[in-house]
Design a protein around this motif. Sequence first.
Motif, PDB file in Angstrom:
ATOM      1  N   LEU A  36       5.339 -15.217 -12.920  1.00 45.93           N
ATOM      2  CA  LEU A  36       4.643 -15.526 -11.850  1.00 45.93           C
ATOM      3  C   LEU A  36       3.145 -16.577 -12.323  1.00 45.93           C
ATOM      4  O   LEU A  36       2.774 -16.601 -11.466  1.00 45.93           O
ATOM      5  N   ALA A  37       3.207 -16.572 -13.538  1.00 42.84           N
ATOM      6  CA  ALA A  37       1.572 -16.977 -13.430  1.00 42.84           C
ATOM      7  C   ALA A  37       1.423 -18.674 -13.405  1.00 42.84           C
ATOM      8  O   ALA A  37       1.457 -18.744 -14.817  1.00 42.84           O
ATOM      9  N   GLU A  38       2.265 -18.832 -12.765  1.00 37.76           N
ATOM     10  CA  GLU A  38       2.209 -20.207 -12.339  1.00 37.76           C
ATOM     11  C   GLU A  38       2.032 -20.834 -11.191  1.00 37.76           C
ATOM     12  O   GLU A  38       3.187 -20.308 -10.306  1.00 37.76           O
ATOM     13  N   PRO A  39       1.284 -21.358 -10.889  1.00 44.66           N
ATOM     14  CA  PRO A  39       1.306 -21.753  -9.221  1.00 44.66           C
ATOM     15  C   PRO A  39       2.317 -22.605  -8.526  1.00 44.66           C
ATOM     16  O   PRO A  39       2.950 -22.131  -7.636  1.00 44.66           O
ATOM     17  N   LEU A  40       3.295 -23.047  -9.145  1.00 47.64           N
ATOM     18  CA  LEU A  40       4.462 -24.205  -8.553  1.00 47.64           C
ATOM     19  C   LEU A  40       5.948 -22.891  -8.720  1.00 47.64           C
ATOM     20  O   LEU A  40       6.690 -22.862  -7.541  1.00 47.64           O
ATOM     21  N   ARG A  41       5.846 -22.277  -9.327  1.00 49.25           N
ATOM     22  CA  ARG A  41       6.926 -20.707  -9.531  1.00 49.25           C
ATOM     23  C   ARG A  41       6.609 -19.791  -8.808  1.00 49.25           C
ATOM     24  O   ARG A  41       7.231 -19.940  -7.955  1.00 49.25           O
ATOM     25  N   LEU A  42       4.934 -18.918  -7.678  1.00 48.41           N
ATOM     26  CA  LEU A  42       4.740 -18.455  -7.101  1.00 48.41           C
ATOM     27  C   LEU A  42       4.819 -19.214  -5.905  1.00 48.41           C
ATOM     28  O   LEU A  42       5.658 -18.943  -4.606  1.00 48.41           O
ATOM     29  N   ARG A  43       4.992 -20.647  -5.825  1.00 51.09           N
ATOM     30  CA  ARG A  43       5.185 -21.623  -4.105  1.00 51.09           C
ATOM     31  C   ARG A  43       6.472 -21.483  -4.018  1.00 51.09           C
ATOM     32  O   ARG A  43       6.961 -21.229  -3.135  1.00 51.09           O
ATOM     33  N   MET A  44       7.750 -21.544  -5.427  1.00 51.86           N
ATOM     34  CA  MET A  44       8.945 -21.396  -5.082  1.00 51.86           C
ATOM     35  C   MET A  44       9.534 -20.417  -4.733  1.00 51.86           C
ATOM     36  O   MET A  44       9.734 -19.813  -3.604  1.00 51.86           O
ATOM     37  N   LEU A  45       8.750 -19.506  -5.049  1.00 52.30           N
ATOM     38  CA  LEU A  45       9.389 -17.310  -4.917  1.00 52.30           C
ATOM     39  C   LEU A  45       8.705 -17.625  -3.761  1.00 52.30           C
ATOM     40  O   LEU A  45       9.392 -16.499  -2.112  1.00 52.30           O
ATOM     41  N   SER A  46       7.467 -18.107  -2.955  1.00 49.61           N
ATOM     42  CA  SER A  46       6.744 -17.863  -1.821  1.00 49.61           C
ATOM     43  C   SER A  46       7.952 -18.303  -0.269  1.00 49.61           C
ATOM     44  O   SER A  46       8.633 -18.286   0.530  1.00 49.61           O
ATOM     45  N   ALA A  47       8.798 -19.903  -1.131  1.00 49.77           N
ATOM     46  CA  ALA A  47       9.237 -20.539   0.066  1.00 49.77           C
ATOM     47  C   ALA A  47      10.990 -19.984   0.034  1.00 49.77           C
ATOM     48  O   ALA A  47      11.015 -19.857   1.279  1.00 49.77           O
ATOM     49  N   ILE A  48      10.767 -19.779  -1.132  1.00 49.21           N
ATOM     50  CA  ILE A  48      12.506 -18.190  -1.249  1.00 49.21           C
ATOM     51  C   ILE A  48      12.416 -17.055   0.192  1.00 49.21           C
ATOM     52  O   ILE A  48      13.243 -16.714   0.821  1.00 49.21           O
ATOM     53  N   ALA A  49      11.484 -16.030  -0.591  1.00 51.58           N
ATOM     54  CA  ALA A  49      10.836 -15.489   0.850  1.00 51.58           C
ATOM     55  C   ALA A  49      10.672 -14.877   1.723  1.00 51.58           C
ATOM     56  O   ALA A  49      10.853 -14.959   2.582  1.00 51.58           O
ATOM     57  N   THR A  50       9.865 -16.751   2.098  1.00 50.83           N
ATOM     58  CA  THR A  50      10.294 -16.900   4.078  1.00 50.83           C
ATOM     59  C   THR A  50      11.266 -17.633   4.409  1.00 50.83           C
ATOM     60  O   THR A  50      11.152 -18.193   5.553  1.00 50.83           O
ATOM     61  N   ASP A  51      11.869 -18.206   3.883  1.00 48.31           N
ATOM     62  CA  ASP A  51      13.119 -18.912   4.014  1.00 48.31           C
ATOM     63  C   ASP A  51      14.195 -18.433   5.276  1.00 48.31           C
ATOM     64  O   ASP A  51      14.759 -17.115   4.610  1.00 48.31           O
TER      65      ASP A  51
END
Length: 332
Positions: A36-51
């Motif tokens: 998770l220590a990478e900004p793009l991965r966190l953004r991807m994870l948040s996009a999936i979580a809020t879809d």
Amino acid sequence: MTTLNAALEVDNCTPTAEHAMGVDAAASVANTLKALAEPLRLRMLSAIATDPRGESCVCDLAELANVSQPTVSHHLKVLKDSGLLASERRGTWVWYRILPSRKNAVTALLESFAPATLLESEEDAEARAEALRTMDARVTRLADELANELTDMSRDLVVAIVRESYAGLVRSAKLTQHMVPLTERFARQRLADLARTRESAVPQVLFVCVANAGRSQLAAALLNKLSAGTVIARSAGSTPAADVHPSVRKLLAEIEAPELADAAFPKPLTDDAVRAADVVITMGCGDVCPIISGVRYEDWAVGDPALASEAGTAAIRDDIATRVQTLLTSLT
């Protein structure tokens, strides 16, 4: 006395090692935190979580940043290998969802560490939830009405396309009174794409850019104008914006009727739109388009109007117009 106090302090020392996280557990948590220590991965994870669909297609995630498809795939693989995501291939795309056992942890992480300025207030969340409930009932009525009208198509298919179209738009577009009419237009377009055969007498071109708020909108409008009905042009975005860029809407009004320019709206890219096209023109997001047999692909390196001055936007329009004229000649 000092020696006695020191001895007592040693005797009363808490055995820290007994309360520490186990070695294996620490290694597992560290591996997840590293992923998770990478900004793009966190953004991807948040996009999936809020879809709202509970999952996201790789095509939805590819344009969160200006990186290549292999880079996107690498980051998703890291998240999957860390045990946060599961994936499933459906046709030309791979879909990602958060593993049920990790949902609570991911939610807690995102809510705890997200900047407070980005968090929705409780009042805003309740208002949006109520608006969504009202909108959902209207979309259900729309699906029934279209299914009753389009009797030559499967009722289940029509209803599914309407629901998917609404879900695709509500993720990016502003939640307004126009959402249901926009859903109807988008659903009708998708249903027409599904019904179209490759042998159709009128060639169809699909322009794709990231936000579908500038370049692709201009290209479709120009081709429809110049072709005078001999070619059908449509547009879509790999990550559609909430609205068409103001400077582009002004140019659209000069190209086509003002009411058509006012009605333009960003649309998400779908497989059926690609399958229905004879030519797919990508304008900055070629990595995210599925490859369909029989479809001709081109990539145009065109400037982004959203980043340009008024003069720059006009120059981009002229560049696109020249390319469109060449394309039209090749098609007709």
